[in-house]
Motif scaffolding. Structure first.
Motif, short mmCIF file in Angstrom:
data_model
loop_
_atom_site.label_atom_id
_atom_site.label_comp_id
_atom_site.label_asym_id
_atom_site.label_seq_id
_atom_site.Cartn_x
_atom_site.Cartn_y
_atom_site.Cartn_z
N GLY A 1 0.77 -1.24 0.00
CA GLY A 1 0.00 0.00 0.00
C GLY A 1 0.80 1.28 0.00
O GLY A 1 0.23 2.36 0.11
N TYR A 2 2.13 1.22 -0.14
CA TYR A 2 2.94 2.42 -0.16
C TYR A 2 2.53 3.28 -1.36
O TYR A 2 2.43 2.79 -2.48
N GLN A 3 2.28 4.57 -1.13
CA GLN A 3 1.84 5.44 -2.22
C GLN A 3 3.05 5.86 -3.04
O GLN A 3 3.91 6.60 -2.59
N MET A 4 3.10 5.38 -4.28
CA MET A 4 4.23 5.63 -5.16
C MET A 4 4.02 6.83 -6.06
O MET A 4 4.97 7.38 -6.58
N GLN A 5 2.78 7.25 -6.26
CA GLN A 5 2.48 8.37 -7.16
C GLN A 5 1.25 9.08 -6.66
O GLN A 5 0.26 8.46 -6.30
N VAL A 6 1.32 10.42 -6.68
CA VAL A 6 0.17 11.24 -6.32
C VAL A 6 -0.22 12.02 -7.57
O VAL A 6 0.35 13.07 -7.86
N GLY A 7 -1.14 11.46 -8.34
CA GLY A 7 -1.54 12.10 -9.59
C GLY A 7 -0.33 12.29 -10.50
O GLY A 7 0.76 11.84 -10.21
N SER A 8 -0.51 12.94 -11.61
CA SER A 8 0.59 13.26 -12.51
C SER A 8 0.08 14.22 -13.57
O SER A 8 -1.12 14.47 -13.67
N TRP A 9 1.00 14.70 -14.38
CA TRP A 9 0.56 15.63 -15.42
C TRP A 9 -0.31 14.93 -16.45
O TRP A 9 -1.08 15.56 -17.15
N GLY B 1 -3.86 9.44 -12.18
CA GLY B 1 -4.23 9.13 -10.81
C GLY B 1 -3.13 8.61 -9.92
O GLY B 1 -1.96 8.66 -10.24
N HIS B 2 -3.55 8.11 -8.77
CA HIS B 2 -2.63 7.62 -7.74
C HIS B 2 -2.17 6.20 -8.06
O HIS B 2 -2.87 5.46 -8.76
N ARG B 3 -1.03 5.83 -7.50
CA ARG B 3 -0.53 4.45 -7.60
C ARG B 3 -0.05 4.01 -6.23
O ARG B 3 0.69 4.73 -5.56
N PHE B 4 -0.48 2.83 -5.83
CA PHE B 4 -0.08 2.24 -4.56
C PHE B 4 0.57 0.89 -4.83
O PHE B 4 0.12 0.15 -5.71
N CYS B 5 1.62 0.56 -4.10
CA CYS B 5 2.29 -0.73 -4.26
C CYS B 5 1.32 -1.84 -3.87
O CYS B 5 0.68 -1.79 -2.81
N ARG C 1 2.96 -7.92 -1.56
CA ARG C 1 2.65 -8.40 -0.21
C ARG C 1 3.65 -7.81 0.80
O ARG C 1 4.82 -7.65 0.50
N LYS C 2 3.16 -7.47 2.00
CA LYS C 2 4.04 -6.96 3.05
C LYS C 2 5.06 -8.03 3.43
O LYS C 2 4.75 -9.22 3.44
N ALA C 3 6.26 -7.59 3.75
CA ALA C 3 7.31 -8.51 4.18
C ALA C 3 7.04 -8.92 5.63
O ALA C 3 6.48 -8.14 6.42
N ARG C 4 7.45 -10.11 5.98
CA ARG C 4 7.23 -10.62 7.34
C ARG C 4 7.84 -9.67 8.37
O ARG C 4 8.99 -9.29 8.30
N GLY C 5 7.00 -9.22 9.31
CA GLY C 5 7.44 -8.34 10.40
C GLY C 5 7.62 -6.89 10.01
O GLY C 5 8.15 -6.10 10.80
N LYS C 6 7.19 -6.50 8.81
CA LYS C 6 7.37 -5.11 8.34
C LYS C 6 6.03 -4.52 7.90
O LYS C 6 5.09 -5.24 7.61
N TYR C 7 5.98 -3.20 7.83
CA TYR C 7 4.76 -2.51 7.41
C TYR C 7 4.62 -2.43 5.89
O TYR C 7 3.57 -2.12 5.37
N PHE C 8 5.72 -2.65 5.16
CA PHE C 8 5.73 -2.56 3.71
C PHE C 8 6.41 -3.79 3.12
O PHE C 8 6.97 -4.60 3.85
N CYS C 9 6.42 -3.90 1.79
CA CYS C 9 7.22 -4.94 1.14
C CYS C 9 8.69 -4.59 1.38
O CYS C 9 9.01 -3.47 1.79
N ASN C 10 9.59 -5.53 1.14
CA ASN C 10 11.01 -5.29 1.40
C ASN C 10 11.55 -4.07 0.67
O ASN C 10 12.29 -3.27 1.24
N GLU C 11 11.17 -3.90 -0.60
CA GLU C 11 11.68 -2.78 -1.39
C GLU C 11 11.24 -1.43 -0.83
O GLU C 11 12.04 -0.51 -0.66
N ARG C 12 9.96 -1.30 -0.52
CA ARG C 12 9.44 -0.03 0.02
C ARG C 12 9.94 0.21 1.44
O ARG C 12 10.20 1.34 1.83
#
Length: 67
Positions: free
Chosen positions: A16-24, A28-32, A35-46
């Motif tokens: 659910g990390y917000q990767m984009q807030v609208g654009s020219w 629209g918006h883009r959210f990752c 799947r969340k990584a074990r024990g973390k709030y985001f995936c490993n990359e985010r």
């Protein structure tokens, strides 16, 4: 990396990390949608991206941790 245009529920196991807030292009918006990584709030990359950018992760109550 997958993405969705709708924000996932905070209690879900979707990153659910917000990767984009609208654009020219006004596509629209883009959210990752990975799947969340074990024990973390985001995936490993985010998770690492947030740590590199802000130095810590602080989340509001109700945000699920990856299982």
């Amino acid at each position: 990396m997958d993405f969705t245009r709708t924000e996932p529920a905070r209690g879900s196991q979707t990153c659910g990390y917000q990767m984009q807030v609208g654009s020219w292009q006004n596509d629209g918006h883009r959210f990752c949608a990975d799947r969340k990584a074990r024990g973390k709030y985001f995936c490993n990359e985010r998770h690492q991206e947030v740590l590199d950018t802000y130095g810590e992760i602080r989340m509001a109550p109700g945000n699920a941790i990856g299982k």
